[in-house]
Design a protein around this motif. Sequence first.
Motif, PDB file in Angstrom:
ATOM      1  N   CYS A  55     -28.391  -1.610 -12.996  1.00  0.00           N
ATOM      2  CA  CYS A  55     -27.759  -0.491 -12.289  1.00  0.00           C
ATOM      3  C   CYS A  55     -26.752  -0.957 -11.249  1.00  0.00           C
ATOM      4  N   ASN A  56     -26.920  -2.160 -10.719  1.00  0.00           N
ATOM      5  CA  ASN A  56     -25.916  -2.685  -9.797  1.00  0.00           C
ATOM      6  C   ASN A  56     -24.570  -2.828 -10.495  1.00  0.00           C
ATOM      7  N   LEU A  57     -24.601  -3.375 -11.712  1.00  0.00           N
ATOM      8  CA  LEU A  57     -23.367  -3.522 -12.479  1.00  0.00           C
ATOM      9  C   LEU A  57     -22.834  -2.160 -12.926  1.00  0.00           C
ATOM     10  N   LEU A  58     -23.730  -1.258 -13.325  1.00  0.00           N
ATOM     11  CA  LEU A  58     -23.291   0.075 -13.754  1.00  0.00           C
ATOM     12  C   LEU A  58     -22.648   0.838 -12.599  1.00  0.00           C
ATOM     13  N   LEU A  59     -23.176   0.675 -11.404  1.00  0.00           N
ATOM     14  CA  LEU A  59     -22.584   1.333 -10.239  1.00  0.00           C
ATOM     15  C   LEU A  59     -21.191   0.784  -9.952  1.00  0.00           C
ATOM     16  N   SER A  60     -21.035  -0.534 -10.040  1.00  0.00           N
ATOM     17  CA  SER A  60     -19.701  -1.130  -9.843  1.00  0.00           C
ATOM     18  C   SER A  60     -18.726  -0.622 -10.898  1.00  0.00           C
ATOM     19  N   GLY A  61     -19.180  -0.543 -12.145  1.00  0.00           N
ATOM     20  CA  GLY A  61     -18.321  -0.037 -13.204  1.00  0.00           C
ATOM     21  C   GLY A  61     -17.945   1.423 -13.004  1.00  0.00           C
ATOM     22  N   ALA A  62     -18.904   2.247 -12.565  1.00  0.00           N
ATOM     23  CA  ALA A  62     -18.624   3.666 -12.353  1.00  0.00           C
ATOM     24  C   ALA A  62     -17.597   3.863 -11.242  1.00  0.00           C
ATOM     25  N   GLY A  67     -11.837   5.228 -10.427  1.00  0.00           N
ATOM     26  CA  GLY A  67     -10.720   5.120  -9.506  1.00  0.00           C
ATOM     27  C   GLY A  67     -11.073   5.411  -8.057  1.00  0.00           C
ATOM     28  N   CYS A  68     -12.358   5.499  -7.735  1.00  0.00           N
ATOM     29  CA  CYS A  68     -12.768   5.761  -6.353  1.00  0.00           C
ATOM     30  C   CYS A  68     -12.638   4.495  -5.505  1.00  0.00           C
ATOM     31  N   THR A  73     -17.121   5.089  -1.169  1.00  0.00           N
ATOM     32  CA  THR A  73     -18.219   5.518  -2.041  1.00  0.00           C
ATOM     33  C   THR A  73     -19.539   4.907  -1.594  1.00  0.00           C
ATOM     34  N   LEU A  74     -19.548   3.619  -1.307  1.00  0.00           N
ATOM     35  CA  LEU A  74     -20.781   2.957  -0.890  1.00  0.00           C
ATOM     36  C   LEU A  74     -21.222   3.421   0.492  1.00  0.00           C
ATOM     37  N   GLN A  75     -20.258   3.707   1.357  1.00  0.00           N
ATOM     38  CA  GLN A  75     -20.608   4.232   2.674  1.00  0.00           C
ATOM     39  C   GLN A  75     -21.244   5.614   2.548  1.00  0.00           C
ATOM     40  N   MET A  76     -20.744   6.451   1.655  1.00  0.00           N
ATOM     41  CA  MET A  76     -21.328   7.767   1.429  1.00  0.00           C
ATOM     42  C   MET A  76     -22.766   7.648   0.922  1.00  0.00           C
ATOM     43  N   MET A  77     -23.005   6.719  -0.024  1.00  0.00           N
ATOM     44  CA  MET A  77     -24.356   6.530  -0.539  1.00  0.00           C
ATOM     45  C   MET A  77     -25.298   6.030   0.552  1.00  0.00           C
ATOM     46  N   THR A  78     -24.801   5.159   1.428  1.00  0.00           N
ATOM     47  CA  THR A  78     -25.618   4.663   2.534  1.00  0.00           C
ATOM     48  C   THR A  78     -25.987   5.794   3.488  1.00  0.00           C
ATOM     49  N   LEU A  79     -25.038   6.695   3.774  1.00  0.00           N
ATOM     50  CA  LEU A  79     -25.312   7.831   4.647  1.00  0.00           C
ATOM     51  C   LEU A  79     -26.320   8.787   4.024  1.00  0.00           C
ATOM     52  N   PHE A  80     -26.350   8.856   2.709  1.00  0.00           N
ATOM     53  CA  PHE A  80     -27.342   9.674   2.024  1.00  0.00           C
ATOM     54  C   PHE A  80     -28.722   9.015   2.017  1.00  0.00           C
ATOM     55  N   GLY A  81     -28.773   7.737   2.360  1.00  0.00           N
ATOM     56  CA  GLY A  81     -30.038   7.026   2.360  1.00  0.00           C
ATOM     57  C   GLY A  81     -30.367   6.356   1.046  1.00  0.00           C
ATOM     58  N   HIS A  82     -29.375   6.239   0.169  1.00  0.00           N
ATOM     59  CA  HIS A  82     -29.601   5.589  -1.120  1.00  0.00           C
ATOM     60  C   HIS A  82     -29.455   4.075  -0.970  1.00  0.00           C
ATOM     61  N   GLN A  83     -30.264   3.347  -1.716  1.00  0.00           N
ATOM     62  CA  GLN A  83     -30.047   1.907  -1.817  1.00  0.00           C
ATOM     63  C   GLN A  83     -28.820   1.667  -2.677  1.00  0.00           C
TER      64      GLN A  83
END
Length: 205
Positions: A55-62, A67-68, A73-83
């Motif tokens: 999933c780490n690679l799939l997230l990078s690919g997504a 084009g994000c 994107t990663l900052q938004m996920m961190t604010l949501f509390g996602h790893q």
Amino acid sequence: MALFAICPACCERKSESRIVQQAGTFIKIEQVCASCGCQRFWQNQPILLRNMPACNLLLSGAIHFSGCLASQTLQMMTLFGHQCISVSTYFRHQRRYTIPVIIQARQNDQAKNLSDLRAMDGGIVVAGDCRSDSPGHCAKYDSYSLIEDRINKVVDVQLVQSSDLPNSFWCELEGLKRSIGFLRRQDLHLSTLITDRHRQVAKWV
């Protein structure tokens, strides 16, 4: 962790569980039952080559393929509390995996398009134009694209650096020359060329 509070092997008695490994979106949990001694490990995703979570690679690919911006994107996920992965991990995946995949997919698609054009009767009908990375005559890079009108596919893209030429005004003509040279090397006959009213291109044609 409440999902791992009950032992699945001995009549649903309470067990102890702990996180033994975390890496980006990856998590591995150890569950031990004090009553029956049952021990098991659970992980939320498979591991690929080089011990890389899938999933780490799939997230990078997504992120890359959509084009994000990776940082936002990663900052938004961190604010949501996602790893999630770090920005440096994203760029490492981009360099090693996603960019080579894009290049390979483009080359495969281009080879198929050229093969289809060779099988068609008559010369090819292409439309070309240049796009600069900044407006005016101060562009550093220009990309020249050729589209085949009958199949409506991009058959070639040339990236031209203005420092290799007298100035950025020459980039469009140089990109066209490189694209036409590429088509000639592929044994494709050009019957129609559609361009804008660029004076250098008109003179060269």
